[in-house]
Design an enzyme around this catalytic site. Sequence first.
Site, PDB file in Angstrom:
ATOM      1  N   HIS A  55       0.771  -1.106   0.076  1.00 34.70           N
ATOM      2  CA  HIS A  55       0.086   0.166   0.048  1.00 34.70           C
ATOM      3  C   HIS A  55       0.898   1.215  -0.119  1.00 34.70           C
ATOM      4  CE1 HIS A  55      -3.588   2.568   1.377  1.00 34.70           C
ATOM      5  NE2 HIS A  55      -2.469   3.176   1.798  1.00 34.70           N
ATOM      6  N   GLU A  56       1.803   1.304   0.991  1.00 34.90           N
ATOM      7  CA  GLU A  56       2.686   2.594   1.112  1.00 34.90           C
ATOM      8  C   GLU A  56       3.515   2.717  -0.146  1.00 34.90           C
ATOM      9  OE1 GLU A  56       1.681   4.577   3.069  1.00 34.90           O
ATOM     10  OE2 GLU A  56       0.544   3.643   4.431  1.00 34.90           O
ATOM     11  N   HIS A  67       1.850   4.660  -2.757  1.00 34.71           N
ATOM     12  CA  HIS A  67       1.868   5.873  -2.793  1.00 34.71           C
ATOM     13  C   HIS A  67       3.396   6.544  -3.113  1.00 34.71           C
ATOM     14  CE1 HIS A  67      -1.720   7.055  -0.536  1.00 34.71           C
ATOM     15  NE2 HIS A  67      -1.261   6.199   0.578  1.00 34.71           N
TER      16      HIS A  67
END
Length: 700
Positions: free
Chosen positions: A497-498, A501
């Site tokens: 997920h990160e 980003h």
Amino acid sequence: MQKLGILIILTGIIMGACTQKQEKDSLKGNPFLSEYQTQFKVPPFDEIKPKHYKPAFERAMEKHDEEIQEITGNPEAATFENTIEAMVYSGNLLEKVSYVFYGLNSANTSDTLQEIAKDVSPKLSSHRDEIMLNPKLFQRVKNVYEKRDQLDLNQEQSYLLEHLYKDFVRSGANLPEDEKQQLKEINKELSSLTLEFEQNELKETNDFKLVIEKKENLAGLPESVIQTAAETAAEEGHEGKWVFTTHKPSMLPFLTYAENRDLREKLYKAYLNRCNNDNQYDNKENLSKIVKLRVKKAHLLGYDTYADYRLETRMAKHPGNVMDLLNKLWDAALPVAKKEREQMQKIIDQEGKDFKLKSWDWWYYAEKLRKQKYNLDDSELRPYFKLDNVRQGAFDVATQLYGITFQELKGIPKPHSDARAWEVKESNGSHLGVLYMDFHPRASKNGGAWCGSYRSHYETRDGKEIHPIKTIVTNFTTPTENKPALLSLDEVETLFHEFGHALDGLFAENAYPETFVARDFVELPSQIMEHWATHPKVLKDYAKHYETGETIPDELIGKIEKSQYFNQGFANVEYLAASMLDMAYHTLSEPRDLQVMEFEKNYLDSIGLIEEIEPRYHSTYFSHITGGYDAGYYSYIWSAVLDNDAFQAFEEKGIYDQQTAKAFRKLLAKNGTADPMELFVEFRGREPEIDALLKNRGLK
């Protein structure tokens, strides 16, 4: 507006005035005030000391004021170049200092940094207001905006002008002078209150320790969890004992495996009651003041509620659209959660226990239910999720999708000794950016996981490309003396997920150091990466047993696939409850003093939240809504509609289809410089549909 928004979100500003001699002395040798002489011009973290921040902020503020005065004092008619471009390129030094200070204040704070932050936060708010409420500056921006149709602007320039003008208006530029002063005072107070809220949460989280002295109270816990707790105890001065904390990597294994129900209750209640203990870290009054001030701010700016104000520039546009989505999902998820409750209560009854399921029992009996239904438990998976393997798995996915590569950097300055750094390169070997990763919890680090920046992408006015520096900060399971860090499945998904980003920032192609990213679009790049994390083909590539090197067997992959709907009632209900609570606070139409916990209870009761499930965040430690996700925590589920639909495009053509990957990278490259719905439609060929989300979460 990202750049000036960064200045308010990061809340950095100059300190008090000093004499000319003091000023000269304090600026001498200050690392911020000259060009970084480091590899890839990363911040020289090893040279920056707390004493450098005050004078650097002071000089940065002075320089920013000079740049704004030069714009407003220009005798020539306002143009895009001498007003809009000049403004967005101003404040670079202040941004440079703020990136480092607030990045470290989150990832490696200290009492000194926190005291600086308390002092500078309201001052930065005032500084931003002085810019956004400057009548001469606004008039020049307005003059350019009103003749925009006559200008030969490209798409990014048009989007920049439109949203910069809106940002001035939404910041109060059209208000009469007396109301401008009121707004300044509100913003200044909000800045202090939100910072105090977050600092209280960190301190309260670090304060609690569950110290276990008797080994029998560890029954049920895996040996790796016990060993970590023993090492934590030794670090805390409790040699020969075991310590658990309310940091999730410590708390969740205890709630999942510990047979001692009383201790599960004690630990979970300590987590739930953070900043609600009527002590120096209590946040009830802080939040009440924050919500009240936000209503006043919304009214000053001409909005019925604060949510109306915040949502105007997002994809959702209006609170009604948010609640329509949340209610639809709530109605689908709550019956599933109730069914899960019944299944777990059945296990309790079969064991001959005489109690009803409580919230501190949920993880423990959910794990038993998962074993019963799928013959799968977390400890069976962790050996295949060695941190380095998972991280490399994420890198390999990006390489296969986009051709980029990662080369670890040794000897480069780092924000903390635990951090690691990589150079990210394009397929042709050209430099794309730098990525830091900092994985494990410590007292100086905020909880949770996030992706931040030490520099964002843009082009200088003479066309030189400035490459981004991204940082991923998490609180993952720590290694022990005889085992590497072995992640839970949830932590695996968090890493992907990160990393999503980070890719979003690394792929940026914006020309100007000013972008406008819709909050409810920002989670699309991150959440879509989670789909690769557990895809069978990807698991086969990176999930290797940490001792034997054996690839994760098909049997376990099958169990993961079959259990993908497991506990989804709980997962969706706890998240939706927090999202709806956020909206409840921010759709209040009148400013009033709140009894925060009473308000929370009444609202959660009104939507039918079952007592066995707590909202993901209670009000007193709901730092998302004080740290940028105010009236925006729903964004994760709004973006989930987008990411599930977008990943379906990959599934239709192959998860590594190059044409689809190229189109999605184009979407990421334009994020913040074009309308998000238009970007999605350009990628998908139509507007997003909710069906893929409902199907993938077992809610349809």
